[in-house]
Structures are given as C-alpha cells and as structure tokens.
Scaffold this motif. Structure first.
Motif: not given
Length: 346
Positions: A26-31, A43-58
């Motif tokens: 499931a985690k790989q799927s979100r990423r 944009n990276r911030e919105e893309a990160a939110r889709i995967g349930g993470m912050d921008r730095q983690t993305l």
C-alpha cells in the motif's frame, strides 16, 4: 527553496498508476500515485499530499525512484537483524528454550519473547525484534501453550510403569463383569474457586477477604464427550459421595464406568459407597499430568473464570455453574483434550 529534483521519464504517468493498482504494498502504491501526479504536471506540494506525505519526503522518494526504479519505492529497513542464526545456532537456541530459564540467572520462571530476544543477543550477537522471535520459535516447532501440571516430587519411572501396566490393571478391575459389557473411561478431579479466582494478576478492593471457597467437582468421559459436575462448599467424604452418585447417573445405560482419580483422602476412604456401575482406579501419587481433567480446568479458567473478583459466595457458585454449562456444550472439546491413548484400550 532548492529546485525540484527532475523525475526520470522512462515511465509514463499512466504506467505508474497501473503499477499502483497491481502492487500489494500500500505504501508503494501511494508513492507511485504521487510520482504520477508529478509527471502530470501537478506541483510537488499537491503531489505529495496525494501520497499522504510532505514535500521533503516526496523529494526523498524521487531520488530513490531515479536511482532504483520501482523497487526504490518500497521500504528497506536499515535496522533489524544484524545477521541470521545458522542451523547449528538454531539447534542451540531450541535447547535453551526446552531447558527453560534459570531463575537465579535469567530472573524469570518462563521464557517470554523479550527474554529470548536478550538471550539471542547475548549468546549469538544477533539482533531480532521480539515479534520476530515468536516467528523464529514457531519455525523451530514451538507453540505458546499452557503446560500440564507436574508435581515437584513426581517420579517419571512410576508414571511410565503405571501407563504400561494399565491394561492389566483394567482387566483385573473388570474381571467380574459380564463379557461384552460396554465400558466407559471416566476421569475425576476437584478444583477450588474462591473470591480471587485464577492465577493471573487482578485488582481487588483493599481490605476484602475471600469468602467461603466453593469446591467444583467434575468428571468427564472423553469418548462420549460427556461430563458430570457438582459445585459444593466443601471437599470431603460427603461431597465425594454426592459426586459419585452424580457420575453414576450420567453413565450410559447398560454400560460400566471405570473412574480414574487421584488418591485424595476422601477418594480412598472406605466410608464411600461406590455405585455398582462404577469401578474406581487410582492414579499414582504426585502425577497430576496423567489426569486430563487438569487441562479441562485450565480451559475453564482461561476462558470463563479468570480475571474475576467475586463479591459473594452465590457469585462464585453461579460462575462455576455457568463455566461448566459452556464446557459441556462443547463435547468435541472434552474429547479432544481428554483422550489418553494409554488409557483407552477398548
């Protein structure tokens, strides 16, 4: 703010989404979904939110995806086992488990996973999490089960001799019965239930005192999955007589019961009037493990009686009666835990 890391382009956004629906991680799927959004121009911030993470983690996952592809989007733990136990060391560990802990050295009377985790580290310099220790023990053939009771003065030779000679003992006790008479093997024992019931820790009000203990007498016939029990205030000859009469009423009509029981004083006294359809056979002293009713009692405690503080004597009586009703409604359980191959020879 540092510039966004450019994402490799050998995978399309559609391909990443297909992989996201196919993976069981499931985690790989979100990423994957976050990276697909990046490829779509989000944009990276919105893309990160889709995967349930912050921008730095993305950003970190983009680096790993660029270097390792799809495999880079799965968790790879740096912790955990530093090494694996060899086959020889597993044999050694199995012996440690079988031998049990040394109370003076290990500070415990039974192995827990956390204790064996420490032992494995100290003996073999291998780090395992305590949950994996449980998996390892199962791999080595161990199960987390209740032990049978064993008297500290038990003589193993006497116990084995009793089991070996039981066919002759049984034949001698039944010699006077008509040929072809159906025979039932019954087991009998007693157990006490008090205000503070069970051997597990529990809370009770300060200053309370146990009321009169209740003695639960019970007997069972594993072959039929049947049982007979009484809840009485005392353990004495009178109570034993009541129980013998109760067992007699539960023996199948036309059959004869062989009743195996320990050598308590109220079992062996000549003041008892043994019913005609019962032949008592006494187990050797200090050998509770021969009597499967001990295991029945464990089941009743663990499932229906432990972790209770009874306020009144009537509460004790009712709890014992209710536990017995639940057990007797499960004849397959009585049969499963009550059969002893050395005893059931007919």
């Amino acid at each position: 703010m540092p510039a966004a890391v450019k994402l490799r382009t050998d995978y399309s956004a559609g391909a990443l989404r297909r992989f996201a629906t196919q993976t069981k991680d499931a985690k790989q799927s979100r990423r994957l979904l976050s990276l697909a959004a990046v490829l779509d121009g989000l944009n990276r911030e919105e893309a990160a939110r889709i995967g349930g993470m912050d921008r730095q983690t993305l950003r970190d996952w983009v680096h790993r995806f660029n270097e390792q592809g799809l495999d880079g989007l799965t968790n790879s733990w740096s912790g955990g086992a530093k090494g694996r136990l060899s086959a020889k060391r597993k044999v050694e560990l199995a012996k440690i488990v079988e031998d049990g802990p040394d109370r003076a050295v290990d500070g415990v009377v039974r192995w827990r996973r956390v204790d064996l985790q420490r032992v494995i580290k100290e003996r073999f310099d291998v780090d395992y999490c305590d949950r994996y220790v449980g998996t390892l023990l199962q791999e080595l053939g161990f199960s987390h089960i209740s032990a049978r009771p064993r008297h500290p003065m038990r003589d193993a030779r006497i116990v084995e001799a009793y089991k070996k000679n039981f066919p002759r003992t049984l034949k001698a006790h039944l010699a006077a019965l008509p040929k072809g008479k159906p025979i039932e093997i019954w087991w009998q024992d007693e157990a006490r239930i008090g205000q503070k019931n069970g051997i597990v820790r529990q809370w009770a009000r300060r200053g309370t005192r146990p009321r009169q203990p209740a003695d639960q007498r019970y007997a069972m016939c594993p072959a039929r999955g049947a049982g007979a029990a009484l809840v009485l205030p005392y353990a004495d000859t009178w109570a034993m007589q009541q129980h013998l009469d109760e067992i007699s009423r539960h023996v199948k009509r036309g059959a004869h019961a062989v009743l195996l029981l320990d050598r308590a004083g109220w079992h062996t006294t000549d003041k008892l009037k043994v019913p005609r359809n019962i032949s008592p056979i006494f187990l050797p002293s200090r050998s509770p493990e021969l009597n499967p009713v001990e295991n029945v009692w464990q089941i009743m405690r663990q499932n229906w009686l432990s972790n209770h503080v009874f306020d009144t004597y009537n509460d004790i009586i009712e709890a014992a009666r209710e536990a017995w009703r639940k057990l007797i409604a499960q004849p397959e359980t009585i049969t499963s835990i009550g059969m002893r191959q050395w005893a059931h020879i007919r």
